[in-house]
Design an enzyme around this catalytic site. Structure first.
Site, PDB file in Angstrom:
ATOM      1  N   ARG A  23     -55.023   7.308 -31.098  1.00 30.06           N
ATOM      2  CA  ARG A  23     -55.515   6.844 -32.408  1.00 30.06           C
ATOM      3  C   ARG A  23     -56.531   5.717 -32.239  1.00 30.06           C
ATOM      4  O   ARG A  23     -57.547   5.688 -32.922  1.00 30.06           O
ATOM      5  CB  ARG A  23     -54.358   6.386 -33.292  1.00 30.06           C
ATOM      6  N   ASN A  41     -50.468   9.643 -36.356  1.00 27.71           N
ATOM      7  CA  ASN A  41     -49.546  10.495 -35.617  1.00 27.71           C
ATOM      8  C   ASN A  41     -48.739  11.315 -36.618  1.00 27.71           C
ATOM      9  O   ASN A  41     -48.490  10.867 -37.737  1.00 27.71           O
ATOM     10  CB  ASN A  41     -48.573   9.656 -34.790  1.00 27.71           C
TER      11      ASN A  41
END
Length: 98
Positions: A23, A41
């Site tokens: 990320r 996620n």
């Protein structure tokens, strides 16, 4: 912009993409390309999100998500859905959703 349209596309990345700073790297790469959107996620162990910006930059980001990712990630599949032309950006930055 040279008359280039803005597009929005949703993505989901499969493989070893959690616990490897995916990320953070996605946010950094998106910001570097001048894109906005988000990344998070999923409970299924994937990473998903949305990209928005000029078509050429979104396409560069799609290639990055498919082939590069974070240094310790291992991408097995990248899916892109709901691509559409947009009049204006719907996000103000590229953020990580926890």
């Amino acid at each position: 912009m040279s008359g280039e349209g803005l597009i929005s596309v949703d993505y989901e990345i499969f493989g070893k993409v959690q616990g490897v700073f995916f990320r953070k790297y996605t946010q950094a790469e998106g910001t570097k390309l001048g894109l906005v959107g988000w990344v998070q996620n999923t409970e299924a162990g994937t990473v998903k999100g949305q990209l928005q910006g000029p078509r050429s930059e979104v396409e560069k980001m799609q290639e990055w998500l498919k082939l590069t990712g974070s240094p310790k990630s291992h991408i097995t599949k990248a899916e892109f859905k709901n691509q559409k032309t947009i009049e204006s950006l719907e996000h103000s930055s590229f953020r990580i959703i926890k």
